[in-house]
Design a protein around this motif. Structure first.
Motif, PDB file in Angstrom:
ATOM      1  N   VAL A 140      55.133  46.425  37.652  1.00 60.14           N
ATOM      2  CA  VAL A 140      55.034  45.314  36.696  1.00 60.14           C
ATOM      3  C   VAL A 140      54.952  44.002  37.479  1.00 60.14           C
ATOM      4  CG1 VAL A 140      56.263  44.091  34.854  1.00 60.14           C
ATOM      5  CG2 VAL A 140      56.286  46.591  34.908  1.00 60.14           C
ATOM      6  N   SER A 141      53.926  43.175  37.185  1.00 60.29           N
ATOM      7  CA  SER A 141      53.721  41.917  37.911  1.00 60.29           C
ATOM      8  C   SER A 141      54.694  40.843  37.421  1.00 60.29           C
ATOM      9  CB  SER A 141      52.279  41.448  37.734  1.00 60.29           C
ATOM     10  OG  SER A 141      52.152  40.112  38.160  1.00 60.29           O
ATOM     11  N   GLN A 195      48.354  40.628  36.592  1.00 60.30           N
ATOM     12  CA  GLN A 195      48.658  42.056  36.492  1.00 60.30           C
ATOM     13  C   GLN A 195      47.439  42.883  36.938  1.00 60.30           C
ATOM     14  OE1 GLN A 195      51.749  43.802  35.390  1.00 60.30           O
ATOM     15  NE2 GLN A 195      50.522  45.250  36.545  1.00 60.30           N
ATOM     16  N   SER A 249      47.699  45.564  40.011  1.00 60.17           N
ATOM     17  CA  SER A 249      47.371  46.981  39.809  1.00 60.17           C
ATOM     18  C   SER A 249      46.198  47.394  40.690  1.00 60.17           C
ATOM     19  CB  SER A 249      47.023  47.238  38.334  1.00 60.17           C
ATOM     20  OG  SER A 249      48.091  46.887  37.514  1.00 60.17           O
ATOM     21  N   VAL A 307      53.674  50.437  34.230  1.00 64.92           N
ATOM     22  CA  VAL A 307      53.025  49.598  33.221  1.00 64.92           C
ATOM     23  C   VAL A 307      52.918  50.405  31.920  1.00 64.92           C
ATOM     24  CG1 VAL A 307      50.880  48.408  32.624  1.00 64.92           C
ATOM     25  CG2 VAL A 307      51.770  48.269  34.955  1.00 64.92           C
TER      26      VAL A 307
END
Lengths: 105, 105
Positions: free
Chosen positions: A38-39, B25, B29, B38
């Protein structure tokens, strides 16, 4: 042009979906205790935007904007809190494992 | 009451932050090739909400709503595409590893 109640209902459903969707990320992170992918920067920038939407809604006296953005902010803050908590825990676990490997038995 | 240009600028900055945050994000990823943590269901529900916001913006002829939600939809679709791609790849890698363990050497 559609009647305004149809528009209002559409806005309500749209807001409910975009806000509550974050509860699904909260639930996944809470359940798996894993947040590595998760960013954090995404959620920091997103929260800043949501705070500005909240101010915008207050200045325009737009109740829907205020309610949905307040709810979104709470859920996004929870995701960030879980990110911090589980990232720290993973680091502590790694250090503990390192100590065990240095002094086995 | 604030002048309307101040309100418009505030809405523009808020929209830019909440939309572009998803690019962070996408970047994470893409870079890590890992999407396990996620929540796919979050992004499915969120995309549905964004599509409804887009329809709402079109019906209200609100250009800001249309532009920001269209951009958000593209970025969120990218996150979902990466989630599907890297989840499949992980499953394939696991099966390949399983085969190696069954027939070592």
């Amino acid at each position: 042009m559609l009647p305004s109640t149809t528009l209002t209902t559409l806005g309500l459903i749209a807001g409910a979906l975009t806000s509550f969707s974050f509860a699904l990320q909260v639930w996944r992170s809470w359940r798996t205790k894993s947040v590595k992918d998760v960013s954090a920067s995404m959620y920091v920038v997103f929260s800043t935007g949501v705070i500005l939407w909240l101010v915008y809604g207050m200045l325009r006296h737009d109740v829907a904007l205020i309610v949905w953005n307040a709810l979104t902010l709470v859920l996004v803050a929870l995701i960030l809190a879980l990110k911090v908590r589980y990232t720290q825990r993973t680091a502590t676990d790694r250090r503990a494992l390192g100590t065990e490997l240095d002094h086995p038995g």
